[in-house]
Design an enzyme around this catalytic site. Sequence first.
Site, short mmCIF file in Angstrom:
data_model
loop_
_atom_site.label_atom_id
_atom_site.label_comp_id
_atom_site.label_asym_id
_atom_site.label_seq_id
_atom_site.Cartn_x
_atom_site.Cartn_y
_atom_site.Cartn_z
N HIS A 196 0.85 -1.19 0.00
CA HIS A 196 0.00 0.00 0.00
C HIS A 196 0.88 1.24 0.00
O HIS A 196 2.11 1.14 0.09
CB HIS A 196 -0.97 0.00 1.18
CG HIS A 196 -0.33 0.11 2.53
ND1 HIS A 196 0.44 -0.91 3.08
CD2 HIS A 196 -0.33 1.11 3.46
CE1 HIS A 196 0.86 -0.54 4.28
NE2 HIS A 196 0.41 0.68 4.52
N HIS B 12 1.50 3.98 1.93
CA HIS B 12 2.07 4.75 3.02
C HIS B 12 3.60 4.82 2.91
O HIS B 12 4.25 3.85 2.54
CB HIS B 12 1.65 4.17 4.38
CG HIS B 12 0.21 4.44 4.69
ND1 HIS B 12 -0.53 3.68 5.57
CD2 HIS B 12 -0.65 5.38 4.21
CE1 HIS B 12 -1.77 4.15 5.64
NE2 HIS B 12 -1.87 5.18 4.83
N ASP C 152 6.15 4.86 4.87
CA ASP C 152 7.06 3.94 5.56
C ASP C 152 7.11 2.57 4.88
O ASP C 152 7.90 1.70 5.28
CB ASP C 152 6.69 3.79 7.04
CG ASP C 152 5.30 3.20 7.26
OD1 ASP C 152 4.37 3.57 6.53
OD2 ASP C 152 5.16 2.37 8.19
N HIS C 153 6.33 2.41 3.82
CA HIS C 153 6.36 1.18 3.02
C HIS C 153 6.91 1.42 1.61
O HIS C 153 7.33 0.47 0.95
CB HIS C 153 4.94 0.59 2.91
CG HIS C 153 4.38 0.18 4.22
ND1 HIS C 153 4.19 -1.15 4.57
CD2 HIS C 153 3.98 0.90 5.29
CE1 HIS C 153 3.68 -1.22 5.79
NE2 HIS C 153 3.55 0.02 6.25
N ASP D 260 -0.11 -3.93 6.42
CA ASP D 260 -0.72 -3.37 7.62
C ASP D 260 -2.18 -3.78 7.77
O ASP D 260 -2.95 -3.09 8.45
CB ASP D 260 -0.63 -1.84 7.60
CG ASP D 260 0.77 -1.33 7.87
OD1 ASP D 260 1.69 -2.15 8.08
OD2 ASP D 260 0.97 -0.09 7.85
N HIS E 3 4.99 -4.68 10.83
CA HIS E 3 5.37 -3.97 12.05
C HIS E 3 5.46 -4.92 13.24
O HIS E 3 4.73 -5.91 13.32
CB HIS E 3 4.34 -2.88 12.39
CG HIS E 3 4.30 -1.75 11.42
ND1 HIS E 3 5.15 -0.67 11.50
CD2 HIS E 3 3.52 -1.53 10.34
CE1 HIS E 3 4.88 0.17 10.51
NE2 HIS E 3 3.89 -0.34 9.79
#
Length: 258
Positions: free
Chosen positions: A54, A56, A58-59, A132, A170
């Site tokens: 996805h 975001h 941090d990905h 996530d 995470h």
Amino acid sequence: MLKVTPIPAFNDNYIWLVSDNQSHHFVVDPGDADAVIAHLKQQQIALTGILITHHHFDHTGGIEKLQKHFNQALLVYGPDNENITGLTHPISSKIKQIELPLTRKPVEILHLPGHTLGHIAYQIESHLFCGDTLFNAGCGRLFEGTPEQMLASLNRIAALDDNTLLYPAHEYTLANLKFALTVEPDNQNLHKYHQDALQLRAQNRPTLPTMLGQQKAINPFLRSDSPSIWQHTASHFQQPIQDGQTCFTLLRQWKDNF
């Protein structure tokens, strides 16, 4: 035989490195290019491609630097209906399988709206890279989707074989277990798992991957039909619960403010 290795990044991210017995290596959700490059140099291996679940940052934040480092030769897969720069192989909502050089078997694409609207997961043999959407003992926040979408997405995962290994992005496990013990304090499987997780983290070891069958026994977001969870959630919100969807919706609200 696939080998999956966690590359720690930021405070609690795992970038999963997926390798075959040959010379193919993919990373899943590389938010931090430097962490990936350092690991690859240490292992003296080159990257083949990137799998994105996805949009975001941090990905996705490492895509451009990794592509530059490998002379724009990387295969980059990800959902086509999210704002992700650098995809070479966009995956539409109609695509259910893709071919990767990691395995002779088709890679299954699970479309899992909830955390974001275009979120996908990659099932590579018995390994599910779920970003996530599903965490160890928890699930993702609803930044874009609805509780109905997220529960349906979790049910898609729950329908897989119980031996499926789950690779969330995470290390949220201890915080998630604290919440799980609050909403289902009489779950003995949960208490036992909590002790195991505490030992792992005390040794700075990941609590991931986790097996789907284990999650069905301890993850409250996969157990929204549990009478015990209904009871504690109804008591917390001071309202009756008559179905799993209502329970799930309230659980997610409870966790958001826990």
